[in-house]
Design an enzyme around this catalytic site. Structure first.
Site, PDB file in Angstrom:
ATOM      1  N   MET A 180     -33.050  -0.128  -7.883  1.00  0.00           N
ATOM      2  CA  MET A 180     -32.970  -0.221  -6.432  1.00  0.00           C
ATOM      3  C   MET A 180     -33.234  -1.670  -5.992  1.00  0.00           C
ATOM      4  SD  MET A 180     -35.200   2.134  -3.897  1.00  0.00           S
ATOM      5  CE  MET A 180     -36.738   1.443  -4.466  1.00  0.00           C
ATOM      6  N   CYS A 205     -25.243  13.594 -15.901  1.00  0.00           N
ATOM      7  CA  CYS A 205     -25.771  12.651 -14.935  1.00  0.00           C
ATOM      8  C   CYS A 205     -24.758  11.505 -15.002  1.00  0.00           C
ATOM      9  CB  CYS A 205     -27.149  12.185 -15.384  1.00  0.00           C
ATOM     10  SG  CYS A 205     -27.943  11.141 -14.189  1.00  0.00           S
ATOM     11  N   HIS A 228     -25.859   2.116 -19.720  1.00  0.00           N
ATOM     12  CA  HIS A 228     -25.661   2.946 -18.516  1.00  0.00           C
ATOM     13  C   HIS A 228     -26.531   2.537 -17.344  1.00  0.00           C
ATOM     14  CE1 HIS A 228     -29.517   4.771 -19.130  1.00  0.00           C
ATOM     15  NE2 HIS A 228     -29.309   5.734 -18.279  1.00  0.00           N
ATOM     16  N   ASP A 272     -30.316  16.403 -18.001  1.00  0.00           N
ATOM     17  CA  ASP A 272     -29.414  16.252 -16.858  1.00  0.00           C
ATOM     18  C   ASP A 272     -27.997  16.024 -17.385  1.00  0.00           C
ATOM     19  OD1 ASP A 272     -28.358  16.126 -14.381  1.00  0.00           O
ATOM     20  OD2 ASP A 272     -29.519  14.401 -13.692  1.00  0.00           O
ATOM     21  N   HIS A 317     -32.072   9.173  -8.640  1.00  0.00           N
ATOM     22  CA  HIS A 317     -30.750   9.428  -8.035  1.00  0.00           C
ATOM     23  C   HIS A 317     -30.660   8.825  -6.636  1.00  0.00           C
ATOM     24  CE1 HIS A 317     -30.190  12.935 -11.027  1.00  0.00           C
ATOM     25  NE2 HIS A 317     -30.022  11.754 -11.564  1.00  0.00           N
ATOM     26  N   PHE A 318     -29.467   8.329  -6.316  1.00  0.00           N
ATOM     27  CA  PHE A 318     -29.332   7.612  -5.041  1.00  0.00           C
ATOM     28  C   PHE A 318     -27.892   7.548  -4.558  1.00  0.00           C
ATOM     29  CE2 PHE A 318     -28.891   4.371  -8.405  1.00  0.00           C
ATOM     30  CZ  PHE A 318     -27.668   3.822  -8.061  1.00  0.00           C
ATOM     31  N   GLY A 323     -32.658   0.678 -17.325  1.00  0.00           N
ATOM     32  CA  GLY A 323     -33.652   1.199 -18.278  1.00  0.00           C
ATOM     33  C   GLY A 323     -35.060   0.884 -17.826  1.00  0.00           C
ATOM     34  N   PRO A 369     -25.181   1.123 -12.825  1.00  0.00           N
ATOM     35  CA  PRO A 369     -26.087   0.840 -11.708  1.00  0.00           C
ATOM     36  C   PRO A 369     -27.328   0.078 -12.158  1.00  0.00           C
ATOM     37  CG  PRO A 369     -26.309   3.140 -12.390  1.00  0.00           C
ATOM     38  CD  PRO A 369     -25.266   2.519 -13.285  1.00  0.00           C
ATOM     39  N   GLY A 370     -27.789  -0.840 -11.312  1.00  0.00           N
ATOM     40  CA  GLY A 370     -29.055  -1.520 -11.587  1.00  0.00           C
ATOM     41  C   GLY A 370     -30.166  -0.773 -10.881  1.00  0.00           C
TER      42      GLY A 370
END
Lengths: 480, 137
Positions: free
Chosen positions: A380, A102, A403, A99, A206-207, A406, A377-378
């Site tokens: 969800m 990304c 990033h 990706d 992805h969100f 994980g 980003p953490g």
């Protein structure tokens, strides 16, 4: 867990830095940025073995790096960073990932969290209407000209065609488009895969997330990023180059595989195959990868534009402005100071965010005095972070930091342990609403399948490779 | 004999597919991969397609064959129901596929980004073929 693991020797440098000494085919050591706890998690899969494999690549400078959110990937681990010499090294698609670009875009709003709660359902519904997710096709008619425009110019093409604005471009890594891109180096097959996917979210992790500012750690820098108070609402977009980027990676991996059997025979892992710097394929892949990266920037940029339309349906006076947009799967030609000398390198970051310090010419003018914003980003339902790049990071990790959280648990195991509907109910108890096109997707991305983001961020902060500025917490999530 | 099974992997999805012949194992690998996305048995066979894949060796043939399904999903919204008449000769594969081009009619779990070579194998043991693949999610 997976295949039998090799025993890897580790030396402790500091509480948060570990080193795999140079042995066997390694050209340099490998440094791991992690707490003891995070390191123990990396030992459960092949992260460290893959980290030491990167160090076997030719022309690699100083050391290979594995960041605090590192986990097993293919070729490089996720969270892997390597500077390969621009003349004696090469470029490896496995050091970037399928990706390509990304990444994450963060927009700030003029709304407060209490404005959002009563309207959250309506807002998530209209976001999903304006931004197709899962296998949903693009709302934009993509002709050959449109696609070539997006590939060659990135988000600049979008602004020229009425999506978003100049201000978005000025607050984006590479101003939303790498000039090294050449659409003619992208195969027709890759273009065919991308045609229905411009400005779509995709699936997996992805969100789109509506968040609020939970805590400001550094008010001065936060202010420079346009974050002025706790409770301020932000929007985070996480997606990449979709099928087009995946196909570019695959096409060039296969082409390199056919061209370089002797190189593969020397490597510990076939997916580390690279084009040597002096071979025409190195330039060609950089041009194709840059085009795919531009597609991804165009994608997040147009999604940002569509999100503005969705917000204005519920909040006619809402204003969404881009804080920044970062790639976390990419290779760049960069100059770094190595042994006191300025050195040009193919800088590979796979599952790693560029984190440039104050004063660096590649940091947008608006942020040059404070440093580059880093968006992490953490998982969800948990926090995300806004950090800032530092001089320490430039020296220690070639200006790179983590990033994301994980993963620690397989998707298979997640489906066994969690039920999508139950995950949604649990999150709703914490006032977080999830809207998803797939039930299983919610279970596979349950907060419990990721590492604790706080621990990942603490390593960046304590080692100085990315300093905490703002913590963001979710209100509503749209998942692909 | 199970046609295929899923194995644990931290971030992505790993599966093994089996068959008495290489052709049967390849066919089951296509079903395993499709089942990550959606239950292939529920897809209606509304259209038929012929594919031909040529590669330099058996592993790359498997990679290129499985990648076909990702290309078909992205470019034509095609979801697989059945692989018919699959033949492999000198690293050339031909097959007839049935499936549907209306994904909105089915429950979609997740989209696969790519096939990978990570831990890939094609083995023949005790008269049975076993294939292992990790796909990137």
């Amino acid at each position: 867990m997976t295949e039998p693991k090799k025993e890897i020797k580790l030396n402790k440098i500091t509480d948060f830095i570990w080193e795999i000494p140079k042995t066997g085919k390694m050209n340099v050591p490998t440094r791991i940025f992690a707490s003891e706890e995070l390191l123990a998690k990396m030992k459960q899969d092949r992260t460290l073995e893959q980290g030491s494999n990167i160090a076997c690549l030719p022309g690699i400078h100083k050391y290979a790096v594995v960041l605090s959110d590192g986990h097993e990937g293919y070729g490089f681990p996720i969270g892997g960073v390597a500077a390969l010499d621009f003349e004696k090294g090469g470029i490896s698609p496995g050091g970037i990932g399928y990706d390509i670009n990304c990444g994450v875009r963060l927009l700030r709003t003029n709304l407060k969290k209490d404005d959002i709660y009563p309207k959250i359902k309506e807002l998530l519904d209209s976001l999903l209407q304006f931004v197709p997710a899962g296998l949903g096709s693009s709302n934009i008619t993509v002709t050959k000209e449109v696609l070539d425009g997006a590939l060659n110019k990135g988000a600049k093409w979008a602004v020229e065609n009425g999506y978003g604005n100049q201000d978005d471009l000025e607050h984006c890594e590479e101003s939303g488009g790498m000039t090294s891109a050449d659409a003619s180096k992208v195969s027709d097959l890759a273009k065919k895969r991308g045609r229905k996917q411009l400005a779509t979210l995709g699936s997996g992790n992805h969100f789109l997330e509506i968040q609020y500012v939970d805590k400001i750690f550094d008010p001065e820098i936060a202010k420079a990023f346009g974050i002025t108070e706790e409770g301020q609402v932000t929007l985070m977009i996480h997606c990449g180059s979709r099928g087009l980027g995946h196909q570019v990676c695959s096409d060039y991996l296969r082409e390199m595989e056919r061209n370089f059997p002797k190189i593969i025979a020397q490597l510990p892992d076939k997916e580390l195959v690279y084009a040597p710097a002096n071979h025409p394929l190195a330039k060609k892949y950089l041009q194709a990868m840059s085009a795919a990266a531009n597609f991804a920037w165009c994608n997040r940029h147009v999604i940002g534009h569509q999100a503005r339309l969705a917000f204005s349906k519920t909040f006619p006076d809402s204003k969404l402005e881009t804080v920044y947009d970062v790639a976390h799967n990419i290779c760049k030609v960069e100059e770094h100071e190595i042994d006191g000398k300025k050195t040009k390198v193919y800088m590979h970051r796979k599952g790693a965010t560029r984190a440039f310090p104050p004063g660096h010419p590649d940091v947008p003018a608006a942020y040059r005095d404070v440093g580059q914003p880093i968006i992490i980003p953490g998982s969800m339902g948990t926090a995300s972070y806004l950090l800032v790049g530092t001089q320490e990071g430039m020296k220690a990790t070639f200006g790179s930091t983590a990033h994301g959280a994980g993963r620690v648990m397989s998707r298979h195991e997640a489906l066994r342990r969690f039920d999508g509907e139950q995950v949604k109910k649990d999150l709703a108890q914490h006032k977080i609403m999830v809207k998803s096109v797939s039930k299983k997707g919610v279970a596979e991305e349950a907060p419990g399948v990721y590492k604790d983001i706080e621990k990942v961020i603490e390593v960046s902060h304590q080692t100085g490779i990315g300093r905490k500025v703002v913590r963001l917490k979710p209100i509503g999530v749209v998942k692909g | 004999m199970k046609p295929y099974e899923f194995l644990p992997h931290t971030a992505d999805t790993k599966f093994r597919a089996y068959g008495k012949t290489l052709e049967e194992a390849f066919t089951n690998a296509a079903y395993a991969m499709t089942d990550v996305i959606t239950d292939h048995t529920k897809i209606k066979p509304t259209i038929e397609k012929n594919i031909t894949v040529t590669s330099e060796n058996e592993e790359s043939l498997l990679y290129d064959f499985l990648e076909q399904f990702l290309i078909l999903i992205d470019s034509e919204s095609f979801l697989l129901n059945q692989v018919k008449e699959l033949t492999i000769k000198n690293n050339k594969l031909t097959a007839k596929l049935t499936g549907d081009t209306h994904p909105e009619k089915y429950e979609i779990n997740i989209v696969i980004k790519a096939v990978t070579y990570q831990e890939m194998f094609i083995k023949k043991e005790k008269g049975q073929y076993a294939i292992q693949v990790i796909v990137d999610i």
